[in-house]
Design a protein around this motif. Structure first.
Motif, PDB file in Angstrom:
ATOM      1  N   HIS A  52       0.722  -1.033  -0.189  1.00  0.00           N
ATOM      2  CA  HIS A  52       0.043  -0.005   0.008  1.00  0.00           C
ATOM      3  C   HIS A  52       1.050   1.235  -0.148  1.00  0.00           C
ATOM      4  CE1 HIS A  52      -3.354  -2.503   1.946  1.00  0.00           C
ATOM      5  NE2 HIS A  52      -3.567  -2.432   0.477  1.00  0.00           N
ATOM      6  N   GLU A  55       1.452   3.949   2.729  1.00  0.00           N
ATOM      7  CA  GLU A  55       1.687   3.759   4.324  1.00  0.00           C
ATOM      8  C   GLU A  55       3.184   3.809   4.278  1.00  0.00           C
ATOM      9  OE1 GLU A  55      -2.234   0.855   4.082  1.00  0.00           O
ATOM     10  OE2 GLU A  55      -0.402  -0.046   4.546  1.00  0.00           O
ATOM     11  N   HIS A 139       3.097  -2.580   6.939  1.00  0.00           N
ATOM     12  CA  HIS A 139       1.845  -1.743   6.663  1.00  0.00           C
ATOM     13  C   HIS A 139       1.774  -0.577   7.622  1.00  0.00           C
ATOM     14  CE1 HIS A 139      -0.356  -4.031   3.361  1.00  0.00           C
ATOM     15  NE2 HIS A 139       0.913  -4.711   3.610  1.00  0.00           N
ATOM     16  N   SER A 140       0.817   0.410   7.373  1.00  0.00           N
ATOM     17  CA  SER A 140       0.443   1.411   8.289  1.00  0.00           C
ATOM     18  C   SER A 140      -1.303   1.723   7.861  1.00  0.00           C
ATOM     19  CB  SER A 140       1.229   2.814   7.919  1.00  0.00           C
ATOM     20  OG  SER A 140       2.456   2.386   7.932  1.00  0.00           O
TER      21      SER A 140
HETATM   22 ZN   LIG Z   1      -1.815  -1.544   4.190  1.00  0.00          ZN
END
Ligand SMILES: [Zn+2]
Length: 317
Positions: A52, A55, A139-140
């Motif tokens: 993503h 992120e 991820h974030s």
């Molecule tokens: Zn993510």
């Protein structure tokens, strides 16, 4: 057990750090990665970030760890891909892949004949994830989301115990035992028998340096657990949760009522959606007791898009 990671069919020189790009055939995309070949034999760990592309905490942590790990102190191999959705990163849009509008974390293990995202997922999966001894995906929250740091692993996967041991190395209060068996990189790797975790830390399109340090500390701790770095790992006690995601019933303005990481009870208001005159359209009521893991905290909420995600204490089966 994969003991020697080859590149272009050649064994890299022990004790070296080399930089490469992975071409995604049929496209012009090239994914950067660092290959750290330890001075001694051992297991192979693959670290991915930027699946993503907004992120950023994980992206920065991956860039830094790829530079900081000392090949002379590594037993085995560490491969770091800091920005898998590179075209998303370079167009600063959403976290989706701009070429086909897909969520890359929903298409693993990918398809060599598929759309842009599916080809990208396929080449990353078959080149690295499926051949690793463990995978760590960073991820974030998205740029409209804040979150409580936590770690995912896949429940009832062939390697659940090993994934759970990796999750125990992550310094968070919560682990989510996911029931999702496909789509995500760590999910697909787990179902292929590769112990894997996804670490969530940071959000809102920001890079907080303490969160970057925390991601790197988790990575080092997992590498100790796998014997790739020397030393005893620290295991962090945490509560295991099942995750429930609520999407927005309507489009409008969003006024959350609960802070991330907070406990709430069934019947509590989680937030209000109002129209552009400030009139209440919906009050979101908690259907059960839970812990708020992440939520949209931008003013706008979009119908059927993410709103609130919470954990409930996992009942052992
Ligand atoms: Zn993510």
């Amino acid at each position: 057990m994969y003991r020697s990671f080859k590149i272009n069919a050649a064994l890299p020189t022990p004790g070296t750090r080399t930089r490469h790009v992975l071409p995604v055939y049929g496209t012009k995309l090239q994914i950067p990665y660092t290959l750290i070949t330890g001075a001694r034999e051992g297991l192979t760990a693959v670290i991915t970030a930027g699946i993503h592309s907004t992120e950023y905490v994980g992206v920065q942590a991956a860039i830094e760890i790829a530079r900081e790990l000392d090949p002379q102190k590594i037993s085995g191999t560490v491969i770091v891909l800091p920005i898998v959705n590179r075209s998303g990163f370079e167009t600063r849009g959403t976290s989706l892949v701009p070429e086909d509008g897909k969520n890359l974390n929903c298409v693993f293990p990918g398809d060599p004949e598929g759309s842009f995202s599916e080809r990208l997922a396929h080449v990353v999966f078959e080149s690295f994830l499926a051949r690793a001894d463990c995978c760590i995906d960073l991820h974030s929250g998205d740029n409209y989301e804040s979150l409580e740091p936590f770690v995912y692993y896949v429940g009832a996967a062939p390697c659940e115990a090993a994934s759970q041991a990796m999750a125990a190395c992550v310094n968070t209060r919560y682990a989510v035992r996911s029931a999702c068996r496909f789509g995500g990189a760590y999910n697909a790797a787990s179902m292929r028998g590769v112990p894997s975790v996804l670490i969530e830390r940071g959000g809102n399109g920001l890079v907080h340096w303490d969160e970057v340090q925390a991601d790197k500390s988790d990575i080092r701790n997992i590498l100790r657990c796998m014997g790739i770095l020397a030393g005893r790992p620290t295991y962090y006690e945490k509560k295991t949760l099942s995750q429930i995601a609520l999407t927005a019933p309507v489009t409008g303005c969003w006024y959350p009522a609960v802070e991330i990481g907070d406990y709430f009870r069934a019947g509590d208001a989680l937030g209000e959606i109002r129209d552009y005159y400030g009139e209440t359209l919906h009050t979101i009521i908690a259907p059960e007791d839970g812990i708020l893991l992440y939520q949209t905290n931008s003013l706008n909420l979009i119908k059927n898009e993410p709103m609130v995600s919470y954990g409930i204490l996992h009942e052992p089966t």
